[in-house]
Design an enzyme around this catalytic site. Structure first.
Site, PDB file in Angstrom:
ATOM      1  N   ASN A 128     -57.754 -55.180  17.599  1.00  0.00           N
ATOM      2  CA  ASN A 128     -58.453 -55.799  16.212  1.00  0.00           C
ATOM      3  C   ASN A 128     -58.990 -56.691  15.401  1.00  0.00           C
ATOM      4  OD1 ASN A 128     -58.270 -52.688  16.189  1.00  0.00           O
ATOM      5  ND2 ASN A 128     -56.264 -53.195  14.251  1.00  0.00           N
TER       6      ASN A 128
ATOM      7  N   ASP B  70     -58.683 -58.234  12.714  1.00  0.00           N
ATOM      8  CA  ASP B  70     -59.025 -57.985  11.575  1.00  0.00           C
ATOM      9  C   ASP B  70     -57.213 -59.258  11.726  1.00  0.00           C
ATOM     10  OD1 ASP B  70     -56.612 -56.515  11.224  1.00  0.00           O
ATOM     11  OD2 ASP B  70     -57.726 -54.791  11.466  1.00  0.00           O
TER      12      ASP B  70
ATOM     13  N   HIS C 226     -59.745 -59.482  21.281  1.00  0.00           N
ATOM     14  CA  HIS C 226     -61.593 -59.399  20.735  1.00  0.00           C
ATOM     15  C   HIS C 226     -61.766 -60.297  20.408  1.00  0.00           C
ATOM     16  CE1 HIS C 226     -61.328 -55.231  22.533  1.00  0.00           C
ATOM     17  NE2 HIS C 226     -61.580 -55.338  23.998  1.00  0.00           N
TER      18      HIS C 226
END
Ligand code: APR
Length: 237
Positions: A95, A97, A112
């Site tokens: 993620n 975020d 990522h």
């Protein structure tokens, strides 16, 4: 006998499903991000070269969105495990975020990239970033304008810190995959690496993922329920 008592070192992989109940769209669910946008339009280096405005606008919207949501019970449970767990633990997230860190997780790796850093392709520096990139701001380090890109690993690019991930997996007793469809490599291949090394494997997901048959054990349900229950179990054991 509780088999959890034999576990010392844990590697946990999370995906979009862990943030779904915070209000962030997953990628491959019905109505998910990759139904709303084509991957090849917004998530490849070629797309960025072809239409940087479109790509930067997409990530500006995503960056703004993640700052409007809050961690959920699954993020908090994993942070609680991180604090309490005496053995090695590595929380690897796909993620982009910041909900794991806002919940308090420390032993965390963003394979990522993240929405909240920008990467200058002129001087290679990365900077904390909360605002927009569409307006082509100057790099705080080298001062060149228009060279900052989202610090996101696009399709066709190499995920970050794979050496650390494989090192942790080599020393793990348990691999847990949470809220990921198992559609994107190399993350999707970690379960098979773990099985080959004889490491216990567990999937926690809303439904059986693409890779579900590779896991020794699967528990299905919303992350805000299955993750706290699993954490309670392993800490209690
Ligand atoms: N609780 C648990 N799991 C959930 C929930 C929930 N509330 N909601 C959805 N899921 C599950 C879905 O069933 C699905 O298996 O989460 C998974 C999300 O899968 P994807 O949308 O494919 O997301 P992810 O696996 O993280 O994608 C991997 O693909 O496009 C790229 O770079 C992007 O990091 C991303 C990568």
């Amino acid at each position: 006998m509780n088999v959890d008592q034999d576990i010392k070192n844990i590697v946990i992989l999370t995906g979009a499903g862990v943030s779904a109940e915070s209000g962030i769209d997953t990628f491959r669910s019905a109505g998910g991000l990759w139904e709303q946008h084509k991957v090849e339009d917004v998530a490849t280096p070629e797309a960025f070269a072809r239409d940087p405005d479109l790509v930067l606008r997409f990530y500006d919207m995503r960056r703004e969105r993640i700052q409007q949501v809050e961690p959920n019970a699954a993020h908090y449970a994993l942070a609680r495990l991180d604090v309490a767990w005496a053995g090695n633990l590595l929380l690897v997230t796909q993620n982009v975020d910041d909900l794991h860190e806002r919940a308090g997780a420390k032993r965390l790796l963003h394979m990522h990239g993240t929405h909240l850093t920008a990467w200058c392709i002129a001087c290679d520096e990365r900077h904390p970033w909360r605002g927009t990139l569409t307006d082509r701001p100057a790099c705080p380090a080298c001062g060149i304008a228009g060279q900052l890109r989202p610090d996101i690993v696009w399709f066709g690019e190499m995920p970050y810190r794979m050496d650390e991930i494989y090192h942790a997996l080599n020393h793990a007793d348990l691999f847990v995959s949470i809220g990921t469809s198992g559609a994107v490599y190399p993350a999707a291949g970690l379960v098979r690496e773990a099985r080959q090394k004889g490491i216990r494997t567990l999937e926690l997901n809303l439904e059986p993922s693409h890779g579900t048959s590779s896991f020794a054990e699967s528990r299905h349900g919303p992350a805000t329920q299955v993750v706290p229950a699993w954490v309670d179990g392993i800490l209690g054991g």
